[in-house]
Design a protein around this motif. Structure first.
Motif, PDB file in Angstrom:
ATOM      1  N   LYS A  44       0.833  -1.193   0.000  1.00 38.81           N
ATOM      2  CA  LYS A  44       0.000   0.000   0.000  1.00 38.81           C
ATOM      3  C   LYS A  44       0.870   1.247   0.000  1.00 38.81           C
ATOM      4  O   LYS A  44       2.085   1.165   0.168  1.00 38.81           O
ATOM      5  CB  LYS A  44      -0.932  -0.023   1.208  1.00 38.81           C
ATOM      6  N   THR A  45       0.258   2.404  -0.159  1.00 42.51           N
ATOM      7  CA  THR A  45       1.011   3.648  -0.350  1.00 42.51           C
ATOM      8  C   THR A  45       1.991   3.911   0.783  1.00 42.51           C
ATOM      9  O   THR A  45       3.174   4.202   0.543  1.00 42.51           O
ATOM     10  CB  THR A  45       0.040   4.833  -0.481  1.00 42.51           C
ATOM     11  N   ASP A  46       1.540   3.820   2.031  1.00 42.76           N
ATOM     12  CA  ASP A  46       2.425   4.088   3.165  1.00 42.76           C
ATOM     13  C   ASP A  46       3.565   3.081   3.227  1.00 42.76           C
ATOM     14  O   ASP A  46       4.715   3.439   3.541  1.00 42.76           O
ATOM     15  CB  ASP A  46       1.627   4.054   4.473  1.00 42.76           C
ATOM     16  N   GLN A  47       3.249   1.830   2.933  1.00 42.16           N
ATOM     17  CA  GLN A  47       4.290   0.802   2.966  1.00 42.16           C
ATOM     18  C   GLN A  47       5.268   0.968   1.795  1.00 42.16           C
ATOM     19  O   GLN A  47       6.453   0.676   1.935  1.00 42.16           O
ATOM     20  CB  GLN A  47       3.662  -0.597   2.930  1.00 42.16           C
ATOM     21  N   LYS A  48       4.780   1.439   0.656  1.00 44.32           N
ATOM     22  CA  LYS A  48       5.685   1.723  -0.471  1.00 44.32           C
ATOM     23  C   LYS A  48       6.694   2.794  -0.075  1.00 44.32           C
ATOM     24  O   LYS A  48       7.874   2.711  -0.426  1.00 44.32           O
ATOM     25  CB  LYS A  48       4.892   2.193  -1.699  1.00 44.32           C
ATOM     26  N   ARG A  49       6.233   3.802   0.647  1.00 38.51           N
ATOM     27  CA  ARG A  49       7.132   4.874   1.090  1.00 38.51           C
ATOM     28  C   ARG A  49       8.186   4.331   2.048  1.00 38.51           C
ATOM     29  O   ARG A  49       9.377   4.653   1.926  1.00 38.51           O
ATOM     30  CB  ARG A  49       6.329   5.998   1.747  1.00 38.51           C
ATOM     31  N   GLU A  50       7.747   3.525   3.001  1.00 39.04           N
ATOM     32  CA  GLU A  50       8.695   2.935   3.950  1.00 39.04           C
ATOM     33  C   GLU A  50       9.674   2.011   3.240  1.00 39.04           C
ATOM     34  O   GLU A  50      10.879   2.015   3.526  1.00 39.04           O
ATOM     35  CB  GLU A  50       7.944   2.168   5.040  1.00 39.04           C
ATOM     36  N   ALA A  51       9.176   1.210   2.305  1.00 44.54           N
ATOM     37  CA  ALA A  51      10.046   0.294   1.561  1.00 44.54           C
ATOM     38  C   ALA A  51      11.071   1.055   0.737  1.00 44.54           C
ATOM     39  O   ALA A  51      12.231   0.633   0.621  1.00 44.54           O
ATOM     40  CB  ALA A  51       9.197  -0.599   0.661  1.00 44.54           C
ATOM     41  N   THR A  52      10.656   2.185   0.149  1.00 47.52           N
ATOM     42  CA  THR A  52      11.589   3.004  -0.628  1.00 47.52           C
ATOM     43  C   THR A  52      12.714   3.525   0.255  1.00 47.52           C
ATOM     44  O   THR A  52      13.897   3.501  -0.130  1.00 47.52           O
ATOM     45  CB  THR A  52      10.848   4.188  -1.271  1.00 47.52           C
ATOM     46  N   GLU A  53      12.366   3.987   1.443  1.00 50.60           N
ATOM     47  CA  GLU A  53      13.382   4.482   2.378  1.00 50.60           C
ATOM     48  C   GLU A  53      14.344   3.374   2.784  1.00 50.60           C
ATOM     49  O   GLU A  53      15.556   3.589   2.895  1.00 50.60           O
ATOM     50  CB  GLU A  53      12.699   5.076   3.616  1.00 50.60           C
ATOM     51  N   LEU A  54      13.823   2.166   3.008  1.00 56.79           N
ATOM     52  CA  LEU A  54      14.673   1.037   3.377  1.00 56.79           C
ATOM     53  C   LEU A  54      15.611   0.653   2.237  1.00 56.79           C
ATOM     54  O   LEU A  54      16.791   0.348   2.467  1.00 56.79           O
ATOM     55  CB  LEU A  54      13.811  -0.169   3.762  1.00 56.79           C
ATOM     56  N   LEU A  55      15.105   0.680   1.011  1.00 56.14           N
ATOM     57  CA  LEU A  55      15.942   0.349  -0.147  1.00 56.14           C
ATOM     58  C   LEU A  55      17.038   1.378  -0.343  1.00 56.14           C
ATOM     59  O   LEU A  55      18.202   1.029  -0.589  1.00 56.14           O
ATOM     60  CB  LEU A  55      15.071   0.250  -1.397  1.00 56.14           C
ATOM     61  N   VAL A  56      16.690   2.653  -0.239  1.00 55.42           N
ATOM     62  CA  VAL A  56      17.685   3.723  -0.414  1.00 55.42           C
ATOM     63  C   VAL A  56      18.749   3.643   0.677  1.00 55.42           C
ATOM     64  O   VAL A  56      19.941   3.867   0.419  1.00 55.42           O
ATOM     65  CB  VAL A  56      16.990   5.101  -0.407  1.00 55.42           C
ATOM     66  N   ALA A  57      18.348   3.310   1.877  1.00 47.84           N
ATOM     67  CA  ALA A  57      19.305   3.207   2.981  1.00 47.84           C
ATOM     68  C   ALA A  57      20.289   2.052   2.787  1.00 47.84           C
ATOM     69  O   ALA A  57      21.352   2.033   3.417  1.00 47.84           O
ATOM     70  CB  ALA A  57      18.551   3.024   4.299  1.00 47.84           C
TER      71      ALA A  57
END
Length: 307
Positions: A201-214
């Motif tokens: 979902k949208t909120d989880q996509k945002r969190e996943a993006t941050e985890l991937l970038v990190a």
């Protein structure tokens, strides 16, 4: 017919290296048949039906030992629900002692067990995931590796998607595993995570993006493959999740500090280049529109200088 022609006709086998065979290992299409396509009795489980199927095909001693122990605990769906923790513990022990012949049926059985029990498995999800990820660092036959990727994908889809609080924990475990794997196995794991990334979902996509970038400092190649696989759909088209995922990634690039800016921009170039070669001009228009809109929204540096 000459003797040379006869020799050429008889030589039909063509050797393929292990690495070349692994290149053909991919997740099945979403339209492929699933466990729900099986015809089973009303109170029977997909796990027990698969158990009955595999015990006729595989005579490996470690697998038959697991069948002998788990069969009376899962003869009906009611029994399976009552004894599921014991069945999972038996599976974990069997995977530790499994030989190459028994791993494919054991992995296929876990796939059916996940389908039957779903979030009921949450108390044991860490144990199951650790057992699955431990197999990624071992040399598995291509057929077993394909079953493995399907089982891992099923696990993440059925347990992570309904329980988004597990996102960081699951990614941390997968990240640590990817670091230890060969490049060809990294590609398969990235394909699995890319398929999950689409469904968040949208909120989880945002969190996943941050985890991937990190994680760009350690597994940059794998993260690029995650996005490439998440963007690609069938017949040279883009998946519907491409636009929101790309917007989040570009947002990270704009808001990040100088120390991480170069790594994210390199990731964007690699993903966009691969996507450009995959899709048609018409489908790539959605991506170009996002980039142009983001560029136009940036402040004019000449205006800031004059001020």
């Amino acid at each position: 017919m000459s003797s040379e022609d006869v020799a050429q006709q008889q030589k039909r086998f063509k050797h393929r290296s292990y690495q070349n065979q692994i290149k053909d290992v991919h997740l099945p299409s979403p339209f492929a048949s699933t466990a729900t396509d099986q015809n089973i009795e009303e109170d029977q489980s997909h796990f027990y039906a698969s158990l009955d199927h595999w015990k006729q095909l595989n005579l490996s001693p470690p697998f038959l030992q697991y069948v002998k122990a788990s069969e009376p605990l899962s003869a009906t769906l009611t029994l399976l629900l009552h004894h599921w923790e014991e069945v999972v513990d038996l599976w974990v022990d069997a995977m530790k002692d499994a030989d190459l012949e028994s791993k494919q049926p054991l992995l296929a059985l876990m796939q059916k067990l996940i389908h039957d029990l779903r979030t009921t498995l949450l108390p044991k999800c860490d144990l199951i995931l650790d057992t699955l990820l431990a197999q990624a660092t071992r040399s598995l036959p291509p057929a077993t590796l394909e079953t493995y990727s399907q089982t891992l994908s099923t696990f993440l889809r059925q347990l992570l998607l309904p329980t988004p609080r597990l996102l960081k924990t699951f990614w941390t475990k997968l990240n640590n595993t990817i670091r230890k794997c060969r490049p060809d196995i990294r590609r398969i794991l990235a394909e699995v995570w890319g398929a999950i990334l689409r469904r968040l979902k949208t909120d989880q996509k945002r969190e996943a993006t941050e985890l991937l970038v990190a994680s760009l400092d350690t597994i940059q190649d794998a993260i690029a493959l995650v996005y490439v696989n998440a963007f690609q759909s069938t017949s040279s088209t883009l998946h519907t999740s491409t636009v929101p995922l790309l917007e989040l990634l570009i947002g990270q690039a704009i808001g990040v500090g100088e120390d991480r800016y170069e790594a994210i921009m390199k990731l964007l170039r690699r993903v966009l280049t691969a996507t450009m070669h995959y899709c048609t001009i018409e489908t790539f228009t959605a991506i170009s529109d996002i980039i142009v809109a983001r560029m136009q929204a940036l402040p004019d540096p000449t205006t800031e200088t004059e001020a």
